[in-house]
Write a protein that holds these residues in place. Structure first.
Motif, PDB file in Angstrom:
ATOM      1  N   GLU A   1       0.831  -1.207   0.000  1.00 37.15           N
ATOM      2  CA  GLU A   1       0.000   0.000   0.000  1.00 37.15           C
ATOM      3  C   GLU A   1       0.867   1.260   0.000  1.00 37.15           C
ATOM      4  O   GLU A   1       0.576   2.226  -0.716  1.00 37.15           O
ATOM      5  N   ILE A   2       1.924   1.265   0.789  1.00 34.96           N
ATOM      6  CA  ILE A   2       2.806   2.441   0.838  1.00 34.96           C
ATOM      7  C   ILE A   2       3.468   2.679  -0.520  1.00 34.96           C
ATOM      8  O   ILE A   2       3.502   3.806  -1.029  1.00 34.96           O
ATOM      9  N   CYS A   3       3.987   1.618  -1.124  1.00 38.11           N
ATOM     10  CA  CYS A   3       4.658   1.766  -2.424  1.00 38.11           C
ATOM     11  C   CYS A   3       3.692   2.231  -3.503  1.00 38.11           C
ATOM     12  O   CYS A   3       4.033   3.092  -4.329  1.00 38.11           O
ATOM     13  N   LEU A   4       2.490   1.682  -3.509  1.00 41.13           N
ATOM     14  CA  LEU A   4       1.514   2.085  -4.529  1.00 41.13           C
ATOM     15  C   LEU A   4       1.114   3.539  -4.373  1.00 41.13           C
ATOM     16  O   LEU A   4       0.955   4.264  -5.363  1.00 41.13           O
ATOM     17  N   ARG A   5       0.969   4.002  -3.146  1.00 44.75           N
ATOM     18  CA  ARG A   5       0.633   5.415  -2.923  1.00 44.75           C
ATOM     19  C   ARG A   5       1.745   6.318  -3.422  1.00 44.75           C
ATOM     20  O   ARG A   5       1.511   7.338  -4.058  1.00 44.75           O
ATOM     21  N   LEU A   6       2.993   5.950  -3.106  1.00 40.32           N
ATOM     22  CA  LEU A   6       4.124   6.770  -3.528  1.00 40.32           C
ATOM     23  C   LEU A   6       4.282   6.773  -5.045  1.00 40.32           C
ATOM     24  O   LEU A   6       4.577   7.811  -5.646  1.00 40.32           O
ATOM     25  N   LEU A   7       4.068   5.631  -5.675  1.00 41.81           N
ATOM     26  CA  LEU A   7       4.210   5.552  -7.136  1.00 41.81           C
ATOM     27  C   LEU A   7       3.050   6.232  -7.854  1.00 41.81           C
ATOM     28  O   LEU A   7       3.185   6.612  -9.022  1.00 41.81           O
ATOM     29  N   THR A   8       1.913   6.368  -7.188  1.00 43.99           N
ATOM     30  CA  THR A   8       0.798   7.094  -7.798  1.00 43.99           C
ATOM     31  C   THR A   8       1.136   8.569  -7.970  1.00 43.99           C
ATOM     32  O   THR A   8       0.714   9.212  -8.932  1.00 43.99           O
ATOM     33  N   ASP A   9       1.920   9.102  -7.034  1.00 41.23           N
ATOM     34  CA  ASP A   9       2.300  10.518  -7.098  1.00 41.23           C
ATOM     35  C   ASP A   9       3.289  10.772  -8.238  1.00 41.23           C
ATOM     36  O   ASP A   9       3.110  11.673  -9.039  1.00 41.23           O
ATOM     37  N   ARG A  10       4.347   9.965  -8.321  1.00 40.35           N
ATOM     38  CA  ARG A  10       5.346  10.094  -9.386  1.00 40.35           C
ATOM     39  C   ARG A  10       6.206   8.841  -9.393  1.00 40.35           C
ATOM     40  O   ARG A  10       6.165   8.032  -8.457  1.00 40.35           O
TER      41      ARG A  10
END
Length: 274
Positions: free
Chosen positions: A113-122
């Motif tokens: 979940e943390i990685c997906l949130r961060l990758l959604t931003d950039r």
């Protein structure tokens, strides 16, 4: 009747001698019936009460840890705190830090979940994601498992990230090869991968971009007198140095740009602070 009136007058005077004397001597407003809050004693109690309350609030505020203050930041996606979307190398604001995962939560699920949130931003490098997971308390084993899986499916691609980063920083910020290489190293990109991406920025491209930066800046810099020309030239050389350009290319580009604008330097330029 006269005796009764006199007696009444004496009784009234005896009933309030203190108030009359205080008003006459100290110029204090006489107390009125039911005016306990306005009397001298009432005012003193009120002031003490307010001071005690303010002191208590100050002690409570000073003793409250900054981390206990609830966040008022609401992300645009509504998926989590705004801190989760900051890059791993960004300095958190004072009193704020990365949110720790729930100790009872599945670390693999939390890491995904943390990685997906961060990758959604950039787009981010593997190193950036690993640092973010470490800061949030994700165990190393779970972090490595999730990052390896993201590598396999192509969600993490340091080579693609480096290529996009080089084009963006050189085109829009005018940074030199050296400055971009340093930034990629800080983001954890392998030197070999970064070198391949930096091949797009050759010496001719660097000099052309530096000249564009100088020409644009010269439109707003006065250079009519020798003193103004020297000052402008030193400022332009310093600007190029801060963007990572070496002294030789910076001096040459600035001199050529000034000559093209119809001005010549009479003195040597100062050495830029590199």
């Amino acid at each position: 009747m006269a005796e009764l009136d006199a007696a009444d007058g004496e009784g009234a005077a005896a009933a309030a001698p203190t108030r009359t004397a205080r008003f006459g001597e100290g110029r204090v407003r006489p107390a009125r019936s039911g005016d306990g809050g306005r009397s001298g004693e009432g005012r003193g109690v009120g002031r003490r009460t307010r001071r005690d309350g303010a002191a208590a609030r100050t002690r409570r505020t000073a003793g409250t840890p900054a981390a206990d203050v609830p966040s008022t930041d609401t992300p645009s996606t509504g998926e989590g705190p705004a801190d989760d979307r900051r890059t791993a190398d960004e300095k958190p604001r004072r009193g704020w830090g990365p949110q720790q995962i729930d100790p009872d939560a599945d670390p693999l699920v939390a890491a995904r979940e943390i990685c997906l949130r961060l990758l959604t931003d950039r787009a981010r490098t593997r190193h950036e994601l690993a640092q973010a997971l470490k800061q949030r308390g994700v165990p190393d084993e779970a972090s490595e498992s999730v990052l390896s899986r993201f590598d396999e499916v192509g969600l993490i691609d340091d080579a693609a990230f480096a290529g996009q980063y080089v084009r963006s920083r050189h085109t829009y910020r005018g940074l030199s090869r050296r400055a971009i290489a340093m930034e990629l190293r800080r983001k954890g990109v392998d030197d070999e991968v970064a070198g391949e991406a930096l091949e797009e920025v050759d010496p001719a491209s660097e000099e052309r971009r530096a000249r564009e930066l100088v020409d644009r800046k010269l439109r707003t810099v006065p250079a009519d007198t020798p003193e103004q020309r020297k000052k402008a030239a030193n400022r332009l050389v310093g600007m190029l140095a801060r963007k990572g350009y070496g002294g030789s290319i910076a001096y040459r580009v600035v001199r050529e740009a000034l000559a093209a604008h119809g001005t010549e330097l009479d003195d040597e330029l100062d050495s830029p602070d590199l």
